[in-house]
Design a protein around this motif. Structure first.
Motif, mmCIF file in Angstrom:
data_model
loop_
_atom_site.group_PDB
_atom_site.id
_atom_site.type_symbol
_atom_site.label_atom_id
_atom_site.label_comp_id
_atom_site.label_asym_id
_atom_site.label_seq_id
_atom_site.Cartn_x
_atom_site.Cartn_y
_atom_site.Cartn_z
ATOM 1 N N PHE A 168 0.806 -1.216 0.000
ATOM 2 C CA PHE A 168 0.000 0.000 0.000
ATOM 3 C C PHE A 168 0.845 1.274 0.000
ATOM 4 N N ALA A 169 2.171 1.138 -0.180
ATOM 5 C CA ALA A 169 3.046 2.311 -0.203
ATOM 6 C C ALA A 169 2.619 3.269 -1.313
ATOM 7 N N GLY A 170 2.558 4.556 -0.979
ATOM 8 C CA GLY A 170 2.097 5.558 -1.927
ATOM 9 C C GLY A 170 0.608 5.797 -1.879
ATOM 10 N N LEU A 171 -0.132 4.883 -1.282
ATOM 11 C CA LEU A 171 -1.569 5.051 -1.072
ATOM 12 C C LEU A 171 -1.875 5.242 0.403
ATOM 13 N N VAL A 172 -1.383 4.308 1.211
ATOM 14 C CA VAL A 172 -1.546 4.385 2.661
ATOM 15 C C VAL A 172 -0.150 4.524 3.261
ATOM 16 N N ASP A 173 0.182 5.721 3.697
ATOM 17 C CA ASP A 173 1.518 5.981 4.222
ATOM 18 C C ASP A 173 1.504 6.397 5.688
ATOM 19 N N THR A 174 0.364 6.258 6.342
ATOM 20 C CA THR A 174 0.257 6.427 7.793
ATOM 21 C C THR A 174 -0.390 5.161 8.348
ATOM 22 N N TRP A 175 0.180 4.622 9.423
ATOM 23 C CA TRP A 175 -0.302 3.350 9.970
ATOM 24 C C TRP A 175 -0.322 3.372 11.489
ATOM 25 N N ASP A 176 -1.233 2.574 12.051
ATOM 26 C CA ASP A 176 -1.117 2.095 13.423
ATOM 27 C C ASP A 176 -0.423 0.745 13.316
ATOM 28 N N PRO A 177 0.903 0.699 13.428
ATOM 29 C CA PRO A 177 1.584 -0.579 13.235
ATOM 30 C C PRO A 177 1.297 -1.579 14.347
ATOM 31 N N ILE A 178 0.961 -1.060 15.523
ATOM 32 C CA ILE A 178 0.562 -1.915 16.637
ATOM 33 C C ILE A 178 -0.468 -1.155 17.450
ATOM 34 N N ASN A 179 -1.405 -1.867 18.058
ATOM 35 C CA ASN A 179 -2.552 -1.201 18.665
ATOM 36 C C ASN A 179 -2.785 -1.709 20.083
ATOM 37 N N GLU A 180 -2.974 -0.742 21.008
ATOM 38 C CA GLU A 180 -3.386 -1.040 22.383
ATOM 39 C C GLU A 180 -2.403 -1.972 23.087
ATOM 40 N N VAL A 181 -1.160 -1.539 23.115
ATOM 41 C CA VAL A 181 -0.090 -2.369 23.683
ATOM 42 C C VAL A 181 -0.175 -2.457 25.201
ATOM 43 N N VAL A 182 -0.746 -1.462 25.853
ATOM 44 C CA VAL A 182 -0.807 -1.474 27.316
ATOM 45 C C VAL A 182 -1.465 -2.757 27.815
ATOM 46 N N ILE A 183 -2.569 -3.135 27.198
ATOM 47 C CA ILE A 183 -3.306 -4.310 27.651
ATOM 48 C C ILE A 183 -2.861 -5.593 26.934
ATOM 49 N N MET A 184 -2.037 -5.471 25.920
ATOM 50 C CA MET A 184 -1.734 -6.609 25.040
ATOM 51 C C MET A 184 -1.254 -7.866 25.778
ATOM 52 N N PRO A 185 -0.268 -7.791 26.691
ATOM 53 C CA PRO A 185 0.226 -9.046 27.298
ATOM 54 C C PRO A 185 -0.710 -9.654 28.329
ATOM 55 N N VAL A 186 -1.735 -8.914 28.738
ATOM 56 C CA VAL A 186 -2.658 -9.445 29.742
ATOM 57 C C VAL A 186 -4.056 -9.634 29.183
ATOM 58 N N PHE A 187 -4.208 -9.384 27.887
ATOM 59 C CA PHE A 187 -5.526 -9.539 27.268
ATOM 60 C C PHE A 187 -5.953 -11.003 27.300
ATOM 61 N N ASP A 188 -7.220 -11.221 27.606
ATOM 62 C CA ASP A 188 -7.756 -12.577 27.629
ATOM 63 C C ASP A 188 -9.164 -12.525 27.058
ATOM 64 N N ASN A 189 -9.627 -13.641 26.567
ATOM 65 C CA ASN A 189 -10.998 -13.729 26.078
ATOM 66 C C ASN A 189 -11.544 -15.101 26.439
ATOM 67 N N GLU A 190 -12.682 -15.435 25.879
ATOM 68 C CA GLU A 190 -13.328 -16.685 26.255
ATOM 69 C C GLU A 190 -12.562 -17.906 25.745
ATOM 70 N N GLN A 191 -11.746 -17.707 24.730
ATOM 71 C CA GLN A 191 -10.983 -18.804 24.182
ATOM 72 C C GLN A 191 -9.577 -18.807 24.781
ATOM 73 N N ALA A 192 -8.749 -19.667 24.264
ATOM 74 C CA ALA A 192 -7.364 -19.701 24.727
ATOM 75 C C ALA A 192 -6.681 -18.378 24.381
ATOM 76 N N THR A 193 -5.637 -18.061 25.127
ATOM 77 C CA THR A 193 -4.899 -16.832 24.883
ATOM 78 C C THR A 193 -4.470 -16.775 23.422
ATOM 79 N N ASN A 194 -4.743 -15.647 22.756
ATOM 80 C CA ASN A 194 -4.411 -15.539 21.345
ATOM 81 C C ASN A 194 -2.901 -15.428 21.159
ATOM 82 N N ALA A 195 -2.447 -15.680 19.945
ATOM 83 C CA ALA A 195 -1.016 -15.783 19.680
ATOM 84 C C ALA A 195 -0.290 -14.460 19.842
ATOM 85 N N VAL A 196 -0.944 -13.342 19.544
ATOM 86 C CA VAL A 196 -0.289 -12.040 19.686
ATOM 87 C C VAL A 196 -0.059 -11.732 21.160
#
Length: 432
Positions: A168-196
């Motif tokens: 997408f270079a030249g079309l999309v040149d601004t990104w959120d390369p990673i999102n909501e890192v504060v909660i990322m290592p402790v995030f949990d859901n109803e399923q097994a811990t996701n790979a990220v």
């Protein structure tokens, strides 16, 4: 008719003086001669400030499909989106496109690149700047990623970031390369811990940020990268400080302000902006919402936990939303560090959590908040078409918001940009 000693300007500037810029414009004819003592028409055609909104509604429309199953990212269905195009383009100049991995690549090796490229080109053909959101995120990580080892997840993450930023270079040149890192290592859901989450828990937050940011920048050295989070507590400040101390280049700090539980008010908003402006980076208000219906109860900690069968927009709520949109945008723009405001959703149709947070009702009719915001962006903060007269040297003092302008005289026209770094500009007329 104003003369050259007059100044072209418009709108209230109370609290927004830093947004207004003045420049001496010299208008020249086709041969380069100053257009002396001449009537010229001036008008603004674009803001430099990024007034943004999500572009999810238009993925199907841009791809000329009406199949609902293609609307995997939410928003209006394709057949409804056509009626929203003019409303969107009349206010906004920057679109956030959806790259949620689970929807973008539901099967490994089968990314939705083609449709998103068409959507990006559709927006760019209409003069809209683009941002991609997000590349690495624990929420909506694809299920197939969970079966990989940590080493394989890291390799796959790097390949995903490189692929999207390169494609997408030249079309999309601004990104959120990673999102909501504060909660990322402790995030949990109803399923097994996701790979990220699993990988972030293993290597740590700052190495995860480095992985995403540096991989994206290697793929496109001119890219602009935003560190974005909803957790605006001191934990986010600690993360930012750690990231910067680690030498990771961050271009802007992203702040989410989903106000489903009520408008923050000016004092809290400015205090929050001051806290994050101290890092010397531009502030992007990446996800902003204000409700036009009942507010979410204050005791809800995770907004996703609030589930109701119906959440309508109401006349009382719409009046409140219109007032709060004006107050919020004016407050944000009063702070010199704010570079981008991105509203999260044009319409209530398919809105996040089903909340009545759109500026347009589910039936496609604009709410008072839409008209109020348009009144700011295209009236109070905008130079409308006006006729002026140059002096003996073809000069005219122009005052307005940074952006692109058009000057016309004697059947000819040309454009120029108003930039705070350029106190003097020239416009050489050609044939219109």
């Amino acid at each position: 008719m104003p003369t050259a000693s007059s100044t072209a300007t418009t709108g209230s500037r109370r609290g927004l003086e830093h947004r207004w810029h003045e420049a001496t414009l010299t208008v020249r004819g086709p041969g380069g001669e100053p257009l002396a003592d001449a009537e010229v028409g001036l008008e603004q055609v674009r803001h430099a400030f990024a007034f943004g909104n999500i572009g999810f509604d238009f993925v199907g429309l841009a791809n000329e499909t009406s199949a609902p199953d293609h609307n995997v990212f939410g928003g209006a269905e394709p057949q409804e989106a056509a009626g929203l195009v003019d409303l969107w383009l009349d206010v906004f100049n920057t679109a956030t496109l959806p790259f949620y991995w689970a929807g973008f690549e539901p099967m490994p090796g089968h990314p939705d690149t083609r449709r998103l490229l068409r959507t990006a080109r559709w927006f760019r053909d209409r003069g809209v700047d683009l941002k991609g959101h997000p590349l690495v995120w624990h929420t909506l990580a694809p299920d197939w990623l969970a079966g990989l080892s940590d080493a394989e997840v890291e390799t796959t993450l790097r390949a995903r970031v490189t692929r999207e930023v390169s494609d997408f270079a030249g079309l999309v040149d601004t990104w959120d390369p990673i999102n909501e890192v504060v909660i990322m290592p402790v995030f949990d859901n109803e399923q097994a811990t996701n790979a990220v989450t699993r990988l972030c828990r293993d290597i740590g937050r700052i190495p995860m940020v480095r992985l995403a940011f540096e991989t994206a920048r290697e793929a496109n050295p001119s890219v602009r990268l935003v560190l974005n989070d909803f957790d605006l507590s001191t934990a986010y400040e600690c993360l930012i400080e750690g990231v910067l101390e680690a030498g990771i280049a961050v271009d802007a700090i992203g702040l989410q302000t989903h106000m489903h539980q009520g408008y923050w008010g000016e004092e809290r908003t400015l205090a929050t902006l001051d806290r994050f402006a101290r890092y010397g980076l531009p502030l992007h208000l990446t996800e902003t919402t204000l409700l036009s219906g009942d507010l979410m109860p204050a005791h809800i900690e995770d907004l996703n936990d609030y589930q109701v069968p119906s959440w309508p927009s109401t006349p009382e709520g719409e009046a409140r939303q219109a007032d709060e949109v004006v107050r919020h945008y004016t407050t944000l723009l009063s702070h010199p560090a704010v570079e981008v405001i991105n509203y999260w959703g044009l319409t209530d149709r398919g809105s996040w959590l089903g909340a009545p947070a759109g500026l347009v009702r589910a039936d496609g009719t604009p709410k008072p908040a839409y008209h109020a915001l348009r009144g700011l962006v295209k009236d109070e903060w905008w130079l409308s078409p006006t006729t002026w007269r140059t002096d003996a040297e073809g000069r005219l003092t122009v005052r307005g918001w940074a952006g692109d302008y058009l000057v016309r005289a004697s059947g000819a026209s040309t454009g120029f940009s108003l930039d705070p770094a350029q106190p003097a500009v020239e416009a050489r007329l050609g044939r219109s």
